[in-house]
Scaffold this active site. Structure first.
Site, mmCIF file in Angstrom:
data_model
loop_
_atom_site.group_PDB
_atom_site.id
_atom_site.type_symbol
_atom_site.label_atom_id
_atom_site.label_comp_id
_atom_site.label_asym_id
_atom_site.label_seq_id
_atom_site.Cartn_x
_atom_site.Cartn_y
_atom_site.Cartn_z
ATOM 1 N N GLU A 178 69.144 31.593 27.485
ATOM 2 C CA GLU A 178 68.688 32.475 26.408
ATOM 3 C C GLU A 178 69.933 33.160 25.856
ATOM 4 O O GLU A 178 70.442 34.116 26.452
ATOM 5 C CB GLU A 178 67.683 33.501 26.952
ATOM 6 C CG GLU A 178 66.397 32.880 27.461
ATOM 7 C CD GLU A 178 65.584 32.222 26.368
ATOM 8 O OE1 GLU A 178 65.704 32.643 25.198
ATOM 9 O OE2 GLU A 178 64.834 31.280 26.666
ATOM 10 N N CYS A 192 69.501 40.749 21.258
ATOM 11 C CA CYS A 192 69.895 39.376 20.938
ATOM 12 C C CYS A 192 69.169 38.834 19.718
ATOM 13 O O CYS A 192 69.676 37.927 19.054
ATOM 14 C CB CYS A 192 69.676 38.466 22.148
ATOM 15 S SG CYS A 192 67.970 38.386 22.724
#
Length: 477
Positions: free
Chosen positions: A220, A254
């Site tokens: 991720e 993110c």
């Protein structure tokens, strides 16, 4: 695995892994009741220490908005555990798979099985959420879990070690230290699956180390997530949604919008409205408890360097104060900054920002944003604002990203029934809800032969029976 499990030395990290490894091979898979019990203990760990986690995370940041910790971490995890517990029995059940005509009356099934030992390398920006969320899926799938927190989260790490040790046997779940060298040693362990959340640069290193053991990885990562404002968009609706998504956690997210692409003749108006929304929500006082600090001095300096480089190349700024202002720098709070006139050669358009800086770029033709995005790495997230459905669907069809939210930002991450994951440089694999369960599960295909199936007719000597059977098989194939 080719290397004997005892061949990694005698330190605590290796010993912990090999104890988990041996037990995962020696004991039967955890029952539904055992997995539900582990999830219940995980839920109690979070609820019983909610305030302590909030304080530890804030101590690591210098200051972390308590409400953001509650919403983005604590409540998100409690909801995820509740959802997983509610559906786990169904997820664990053997899954029916159709059987081709020529193999009837045999049957196919998929049997979900634990992989064994799952490693989780967690980041610092949402330390509780991005540590425990992967563990939820791994535990639900029946695995044992080792967690390596971020070196930038010492207070959080100490608390997580204490609380996990109080609720779990070390063979079920354990938390490593964050001393120098631990991260590298952790990535080299031959896990049955390794999950890493963090930067693309470090993700490449983790994947390379895991590849030496053929360990499957879920990465991720991040990247530059674009926001497209279509000409059909209502700027009064768009501005506060972008402002909130950009400044939540001071942009240290993110999937935060990294830059905005807007019609050239609407850039100034949009910038003014976003700037106004930022001031209305967070004000201009660095002492505001709702505004989060930057995690470390070197990250603050990196953000300042991006701004300085943009200005040196001709960009214009909207910000309440300079990043060098003592009132802001002393609290390690970076002033919210809009960057107008950004160009591709500026560092701010080449690196993931991961902070409260937002470049706004103009475009003239409707297809320009698509072309601009497609010339760059696949982003983790993409945001589109507008009411023109044809324009929206063109963007969805012609761009590839980890996930999309239409007419808002961040919200696709909160959808527990949707996968969360990147693509290309922004990551590989996915988790959340059943997707997390499947990621940490081996779906083992099993064929059950029926005594009435005529497979024996295919055995040699072949002779004339094959000619008869081949005609039937051709019809079925």
């Amino acid at each position: 695995m080719d290397q004997p499990v005892g061949g990694f030395g005698g330190n605590a990290l290796h010993d912990s892994f090999h104890r988990m490894f041996e037990i995962s091979r020696a004991e039967p898979p955890p029952t539904l009741e055992q997995r539900q019990d582990r999830l219940a203990r995980l839920r109690a760990l979070i609820k019983d220490n909610e305030k302590r986690f909030e304080q530890a995370i804030s101590a690591d940041f210098g200051h972390r908005c308590a409400t953001e910790t509650l919403i983005a971490e604590t409540l998100s995890l409690l909801g995820d555990i509740k959802h997983t517990s509610r559906h786990l029995k169904r997820w664990m059940a053997p899954r029916k798979v159709s059987t081709q005509l020529q193999f009837l009356p045999g049957k196919n099934r998929l049997l979900p099985q634990p992989l064994g030992v799952v490693g989780v390398i967690a980041p610092w920006n949402y330390p509780l959420q991005l540590t425990i969320a992967p563990a939820i899926g791994a535990i639900a799938a029946g695995n044992r879990v080792m967690i390596k927190p971020s070196e930038l989260s010492p207070h959080f790490t100490t608390l997580l070690q204490e609380t996990v040790a109080a609720k779990f046997d070390a063979s079920e779940m354990m938390v490593t230290g964050i001393e120098p060298g631990v991260a590298e040693a952790f990535a080299r362990l031959p896990f049955d699956h390794l999950m890493f959340t963090g930067s693309t640069r470090v993700g490449r290193i983790v994947a390379a180390e895991a590849g030496k053991n053929l360990t499957p990885v879920t990465l991720e990562l991040g990247g530059k997530s674009p926001t497209i404002v279509d000409r059909s968009a209502d700027l009064d609706e768009v501005a506060p949604r972008i402002a909130y998504a950009k400044l939540m956690n001071a942009g240290q997210t993110c999937i935060a919008p990294d830059y905005v692409l807007a019609p050239q003749d609407r850039v100034e108006a949009l910038a003014g409205k976003i700037w106004g929304a930022m001031q209305q929500m967070w004000g201009t006082d660095p002492a505001n408890p709702d505004y989060t600090s930057i995690i470390a001095e070197h990250h603050y300096a990196r953000l300042k360097g991006l701004v300085d480089d943009a200005v040196a190349h001709g960009a214009r700024l909207l910000q309440p104060a300079s990043a060098s202002d003592a009132a802001w720098a002393g609290k390690r709070k970076f002033p919210p900054t809009l960057v107008l006139g950004a160009t591709p050669e500026m560092k701010i358009m080449q690196e993931e920002i991961f902070g409260p800086l937002l470049p706004i770029l103009g475009y003239s033709e409707p297809t320009e944003p698509i072309d601009f995005i497609n010339r760059r790495d696949r982003p983790l997230a993409l945001y589109w604002f507008g009411t023109d459905e044809a324009a929206r669907d063109q963007v969805l069809a012609r761009t590839v990203s980890g996930g999309v939210t239409v007419n808002d930002c961040l919200v696709h991450f909160a959808q527990v029934n949707q996968p969360m994951g990147g693509v290309g440089a922004s990551g590989t694999g996915a988790y959340h809800g059943e997707w997390g369960f499947n990621t940490f599960t081996k779906m083992k295909p099993v064929f059950y032969r029926s005594p009435y199936n005529r497979f024996a007719d295919l055995y040699p000597p072949y002779g004339g029976k094959i000619a008869r059977l081949s005609k039937m098989l051709r019809l079925m194939s």
